[in-house]
Design a protein around this motif. Structure first.
Motif, short mmCIF file in Angstrom:
data_model
loop_
_atom_site.label_atom_id
_atom_site.label_comp_id
_atom_site.label_asym_id
_atom_site.label_seq_id
_atom_site.Cartn_x
_atom_site.Cartn_y
_atom_site.Cartn_z
N SER A 188 -12.25 6.06 95.82
CA SER A 188 -12.03 7.20 96.71
C SER A 188 -13.10 8.25 96.42
O SER A 188 -13.79 8.21 95.38
N ARG A 189 -13.23 9.22 97.30
CA ARG A 189 -14.18 10.31 97.07
C ARG A 189 -13.80 11.08 95.81
O ARG A 189 -14.68 11.51 95.05
N GLN A 190 -12.51 11.25 95.57
CA GLN A 190 -12.08 11.97 94.38
C GLN A 190 -12.49 11.25 93.10
O GLN A 190 -12.97 11.88 92.14
N THR A 191 -12.32 9.92 93.07
CA THR A 191 -12.71 9.15 91.89
C THR A 191 -14.21 9.21 91.68
O THR A 191 -14.69 9.36 90.55
N THR A 192 -14.98 9.09 92.75
CA THR A 192 -16.44 9.16 92.64
C THR A 192 -16.89 10.52 92.13
O THR A 192 -17.76 10.62 91.25
N TYR A 193 -16.29 11.58 92.65
CA TYR A 193 -16.68 12.92 92.20
C TYR A 193 -16.35 13.09 90.71
O TYR A 193 -17.19 13.58 89.93
N ALA A 194 -15.14 12.68 90.31
CA ALA A 194 -14.71 12.89 88.93
C ALA A 194 -15.54 12.10 87.93
O ALA A 194 -15.77 12.56 86.81
N ASN A 195 -16.02 10.91 88.32
CA ASN A 195 -16.70 10.02 87.37
C ASN A 195 -18.22 10.00 87.49
O ASN A 195 -18.89 9.45 86.61
N VAL A 196 -18.75 10.57 88.57
CA VAL A 196 -20.20 10.52 88.77
C VAL A 196 -20.78 11.88 89.12
O VAL A 196 -21.66 12.40 88.43
N LEU A 197 -20.32 12.49 90.20
CA LEU A 197 -20.99 13.65 90.76
C LEU A 197 -20.66 14.96 90.05
O LEU A 197 -21.47 15.90 90.09
N ARG A 198 -19.50 15.05 89.44
CA ARG A 198 -19.17 16.31 88.75
C ARG A 198 -20.02 16.46 87.51
O ARG A 198 -20.05 15.58 86.64
N THR A 199 -20.71 17.58 87.42
CA THR A 199 -21.50 17.88 86.23
C THR A 199 -20.60 18.53 85.19
O THR A 199 -19.90 19.49 85.48
N LEU A 200 -20.60 17.99 84.00
CA LEU A 200 -19.78 18.54 82.93
C LEU A 200 -20.30 19.91 82.51
O LEU A 200 -21.50 20.19 82.60
N ASP A 201 -19.41 20.76 82.06
CA ASP A 201 -19.84 21.99 81.42
C ASP A 201 -20.54 21.63 80.12
O ASP A 201 -20.29 20.57 79.52
N ALA A 202 -21.42 22.53 79.67
CA ALA A 202 -22.16 22.24 78.44
C ALA A 202 -21.23 21.97 77.27
O ALA A 202 -21.50 21.12 76.43
N GLY A 203 -20.08 22.68 77.23
CA GLY A 203 -19.14 22.47 76.14
C GLY A 203 -18.43 21.15 76.18
O GLY A 203 -17.91 20.68 75.17
N GLU A 204 -18.37 20.50 77.36
CA GLU A 204 -17.70 19.20 77.49
C GLU A 204 -18.60 18.04 77.11
O GLU A 204 -18.12 16.96 76.78
N ALA A 205 -19.91 18.23 77.21
CA ALA A 205 -20.86 17.13 77.00
C ALA A 205 -20.79 16.63 75.57
O ALA A 205 -20.48 17.37 74.63
N SER A 206 -21.12 15.35 75.39
CA SER A 206 -21.08 14.77 74.04
C SER A 206 -22.18 15.34 73.16
O SER A 206 -21.98 15.57 71.97
N GLY A 207 -23.36 15.54 73.72
CA GLY A 207 -24.48 16.05 72.94
C GLY A 207 -25.23 17.10 73.74
O GLY A 207 -24.90 17.40 74.88
N SER A 208 -26.27 17.66 73.14
CA SER A 208 -27.03 18.73 73.78
C SER A 208 -28.34 18.24 74.37
O SER A 208 -29.15 19.04 74.83
N VAL A 209 -28.56 16.93 74.37
CA VAL A 209 -29.79 16.34 74.91
C VAL A 209 -29.41 15.17 75.80
O VAL A 209 -28.53 14.37 75.46
N TRP A 210 -30.05 15.05 76.96
CA TRP A 210 -29.82 13.95 77.90
C TRP A 210 -30.40 12.66 77.33
O TRP A 210 -31.57 12.60 76.93
N ASP A 211 -29.57 11.62 77.29
CA ASP A 211 -29.99 10.33 76.75
C ASP A 211 -29.76 9.25 77.81
O ASP A 211 -28.66 8.69 77.90
N PRO A 212 -30.76 8.93 78.64
CA PRO A 212 -30.57 7.95 79.70
C PRO A 212 -30.28 6.54 79.20
O PRO A 212 -29.81 5.70 79.96
N GLN A 213 -30.55 6.26 77.92
CA GLN A 213 -30.28 4.94 77.36
C GLN A 213 -28.93 4.85 76.66
O GLN A 213 -28.58 3.81 76.11
#
Length: 361
Positions: A188-213
């Motif tokens: 659904s659009r809701q599932t896609t937004y929640a798992n792909v398109l929504r950008t996490l807040d900085a405090g939610e992210a696992s780390g402070s650097v983007w790791d494409p691998q």
């Protein structure tokens, strides 16, 4: 061809005081979802005849029963992936058990229900007879080992890397919605937004650097990312824990010392011996039942979180961020004689960090 992707259940947003910096908010969020270092995470497979979901048959009024048992081959793949994470040398250990009442992680293989996992200590809020992790397709198939490693990463507290704000990905939103609405995901659009398109807040992210691998990034084909230009051809993570993944989990779960966390005796100060951006766990075993104060003292900028060990689980009790001001991080908690408590302290900055101490009185 579009790959099957991880679909995390929607998570309620925690509430914290306004005005916290992203770094401090991240420490408090991590304190709530990360396990106490040194924890033994028990896992079991839900494979009895009673373990099943009853779902409607599309286009009919009928119901059908879908078992959660994935067979010996899939269970072996999951065991191997637990061993791979353990092989990184992390302080948390995994142990398979046959009794689901002893398991923090309960694993099912319901076909067609998607692959997902509770994130970190969120597994403790799931009913004892329910799954905390599911694999919705055959993970013995070529290329699917990464699916299992990804879900175990969630169980350790890691979130989706492609949603990191540090990635600065600009998606073609409608193209993503259309792609994932079709086979094999049917989101659904809701599932896609929640798992792909929504950008996490900085405090939610696992780390402070983007790791494409990162093993926590999902694969995507061409035409979905508009910017940065190098990802217009798609995202293709390695499917195994990357060097940055290893660095992150070792920072959260450093190899346990033989004696376990340092003891914190009430009324006595324990020097932290930490530098900026480092953390440590301490144990409190109160000699009597009463209200105690746990706090840090010194010049360093700190975040403090207190957990209670109950029935083999570490349950969040209280947390405080000193805010970088003149006051130290201090919490008041009711401690019960005969029970065990964990105190996690993280330092950020400040002169004389090595002289900072933690006390319980």
């Amino acid at each position: 061809m579009t790959r099957r992707l991880c679909s995390l259940p929607r998570q309620p947003a925690p509430s914290f005081a306004a005005g916290l910096t992203a770094e401090r908010l991240g420490a408090l969020l991590a304190g709530r979802r990360m396990w106490v270092n040194g924890t033994v995470l028990h896992y079991c497979f839900l494979d009895t005849a009673a373990d099943a979901s009853v779902i409607p048959v599309p286009g009919t009024a009928e119901l059908r029963r879908v078992p959660w048992d994935g067979g010996a081959g899939q269970r072996d793949v999951v065991r191997e992936c637990f061993r791979e994470w353990q092989g990184l040398g992390i302080g948390v250990t995994f142990a398979e058990v046959g009794d689901r009442r002893e398991a923090e992680l309960r694993i099912g293989f319901q076909a067609g229900a998607g692959s997902w996992s509770a994130v970190g200590r969120g597994a403790l809020s799931v009913g004892r007879g329910e799954r905390t992790m599911n694999f919705g397709w055959d993970v013995t198939a070529p290329g699917e080992r990464g699916t299992v490693l990804h879900q175990i990463g969630h169980a350790l507290g890691l979130v989706h890397e492609h949603q990191s704000p540090f990635a600065e990905l600009h998606w073609d939103d409608e193209a993503v919605y259309a792609e994932l609405a079709g086979p094999p995901n049917f989101w659904s659009r809701q599932t896609t937004y929640a798992n792909v398109l929504r950008t996490l807040d900085a405090g939610e992210a696992s780390g402070s650097v983007w790791d494409p691998q990162s093993v926590m990034a999902l694969p995507f084909g061409p035409g979905l990312v508009l910017e940065p230009e190098q990802y217009r051809g798609g995202l293709r993570p390695s499917g195994t824990p990357s060097p940055a993944d290893k660095e992150l989990v070792l920072r959260w779960y450093p190899p346990a010392e033989p004696a376990g966390p340092a003891p914190l005796v009430p009324f006595r100060s324990v020097p932290l011996g930490l530098g900026p951006a480092e953390q440590a766990d301490f144990v409190v075993e109160p000699p009597e039942t009463r209200d105690y104060t746990v706090g840090t003292f010194g010049d360093a900028d700190t975040v403090l979180v207190v957990f209670e060990e109950r029935d083999g689980e570490a349950r969040y009790l209280a947390g405080h961020d000193d805010g970088g001001g003149p006051d130290n991080a201090v919490v008041g908690v009711r401690l019960v004689r005969g029970r065990r408590y964990f105190v996690r302290v993280r330092l950020y900055s400040g002169w004389g960090a090595g002289e900072t101490a933690v006390m319980c009185w």
